[in-house]
Design a protein around this motif. Structure first.
Motif, PDB file in Angstrom:
ATOM      1  N   GLU A  44       0.789  -1.231   0.000  1.00  0.00           N
ATOM      2  CA  GLU A  44       0.000   0.000   0.000  1.00  0.00           C
ATOM      3  C   GLU A  44       0.822   1.283   0.000  1.00  0.00           C
ATOM      4  O   GLU A  44       0.421   2.268  -0.604  1.00  0.00           O
ATOM      5  CB  GLU A  44      -0.934   0.019   1.212  1.00  0.00           C
ATOM      6  N   GLU A  94      -0.689  -3.624   4.101  1.00  0.00           N
ATOM      7  CA  GLU A  94      -1.920  -3.444   4.846  1.00  0.00           C
ATOM      8  C   GLU A  94      -2.432  -4.755   5.437  1.00  0.00           C
ATOM      9  O   GLU A  94      -3.085  -4.750   6.478  1.00  0.00           O
ATOM     10  CB  GLU A  94      -2.991  -2.848   3.924  1.00  0.00           C
ATOM     11  N   SER A 104       0.710  -6.571   8.583  1.00  0.00           N
ATOM     12  CA  SER A 104       1.285  -5.227   8.676  1.00  0.00           C
ATOM     13  C   SER A 104       2.793  -5.280   8.881  1.00  0.00           C
ATOM     14  O   SER A 104       3.274  -5.816   9.872  1.00  0.00           O
ATOM     15  CB  SER A 104       0.619  -4.447   9.805  1.00  0.00           C
ATOM     16  N   GLU A 119      -1.233   1.785   5.659  1.00  0.00           N
ATOM     17  CA  GLU A 119      -1.683   2.278   4.358  1.00  0.00           C
ATOM     18  C   GLU A 119      -0.733   3.292   3.747  1.00  0.00           C
ATOM     19  O   GLU A 119      -0.629   3.411   2.531  1.00  0.00           O
ATOM     20  CB  GLU A 119      -3.067   2.906   4.527  1.00  0.00           C
ATOM     21  N   GLU A 162      -4.664   2.947   8.078  1.00  0.00           N
ATOM     22  CA  GLU A 162      -5.860   3.525   7.481  1.00  0.00           C
ATOM     23  C   GLU A 162      -6.978   3.701   8.512  1.00  0.00           C
ATOM     24  O   GLU A 162      -7.619   4.739   8.577  1.00  0.00           O
ATOM     25  CB  GLU A 162      -6.368   2.640   6.338  1.00  0.00           C
TER      26      GLU A 162
END
Length: 309
Positions: A120, A135, A138, A169, A184
């Motif tokens: 991302e 994303e 992680s 993100e 995000e």
């Protein structure tokens, strides 16, 4: 409802109602329409290509002159391309030519597959090192080249607690080579957006960003002015809204929050990636790319705004 299912339904409604979401390949703004002190639209360029890898672009980085570009898709493809520009004063994009494409590799050298694919965020060091945030599972990884094995940076406990598909993100790098990443949708108990920083040895959390309204972070970059630019997105059933905020960053934290841009629904597609640079006149410019989610009702566009100092 899953995000992409909701997006598909909403875009179908937008198409049925004839919204401006599906515009011409290139459009130019009316100069008098911009408010003084706000970002001013230069142009939007619709990028198309027949290759199977094309689409889903979630991050980009431009060269200092805005004529070379690196983009990544959320299916772990990294693409370098040349950008052709008009000779007029605003230098809008007139064409994009891919140069190299690579599927990202894991630390064992194998191509990424399954839950670990969702790339991302993108940041590029001064020496050309590629840093990419993910994303799904992680993490932030480092690549010496687009086709090299990944080196996974240490994963603090905070990363492991982030929700799937709403994690890291955005990724940005400052002029000291420090990485900044943020999720995000994973607000702190205080309702702020956590930001983690990698100094080359360890992660810390130097500051949080204020969360305002329904917008969610999707991209970030440090501009040549040293300030942090945060691209945010909101989605309704008739299209997307985008917001761009700017912050001063120093050793004490953040200050000087300014909202440079907030669009109405449907003006642009799903803008997710941002790169801030200076054009030939010396003006700050933000170039943003949209993620079409590999949906035929959406489009891949590069949108450019001139920014106030």
């Amino acid at each position: 409802m899953r995000r992409r299912t909701a997006i598909k339904l909403g875009l179908g409604l937008a198409a049925a109602t004839g919204l401006s979401l599906f515009g011409a390949q290139v459009y130019r703004p009316v100069a008098s329409a911009a408010q003084p002190g706000a970002a001013q639209l230069v142009a939007s360029y619709r990028w198309t290509h027949p290759a199977k890898w094309f689409g889903g672009f979630s991050a980009l980085a431009l060269s200092k002159d805005g004529r070379q570009m690196t983009v990544i898709s959320d299916r772990a493809t990294i693409v370098t391309a040349n950008i052709a520009r008009s000779d007029d004063a605003l230098e809008p994009i007139t064409g994009i030519t891919p140069v190299e494409t690579h599927k990202l590799r894991a630390s064992n050298g194998k191509l990424l597959r399954g839950r670990i694919v969702d790339s991302e965020g993108l940041a590029i060091g001064k020496d050309g090192t590629l840093f990419i945030s993910f994303e799904g599972v992680s993490r932030v990884v480092r690549h010496t080249r687009g086709d090299s094995r990944a080196e996974v940076l240490p994963r603090p406990k905070a990363f492991r607690r982030l929700p799937l598909n709403k994690a890291l993100e955005a990724l940005a790098i400052d002029d000291k080579g420090r990485l900044y990443t943020l999720p995000e949708r994973a607000l702190t108990k205080a309702g702020t957006i956590p930001v983690w920083r990698w100094n080359g040895r360890r992660w810390d959390r130097p500051f949080d960003l204020p969360s305002r309204g329904a917008f969610l972070p999707v991209g970030a970059d440090f501009g040549p002015d040293g300030r942090l630019y945060l691209l945010e997105r909101d989605f309704g059933f008739i299209g997307f809204r985008s917001r761009l905020r700017r912050f001063d960053v120093d050793d004490t934290g953040i200050s000087g929050e300014v909202t440079l841009l907030q669009t109405g629904l449907g003006l642009h597609d799903n803008l997710e990636g941002i790169s801030v640079w200076r054009d030939s006149s010396g003006a700050l410019r933000a170039t943003m790319v949209s993620d079409d989610n590999f949906q035929s009702l959406q489009r891949t566009e590069l949108v450019e705004y001139r920014l106030p100092e």
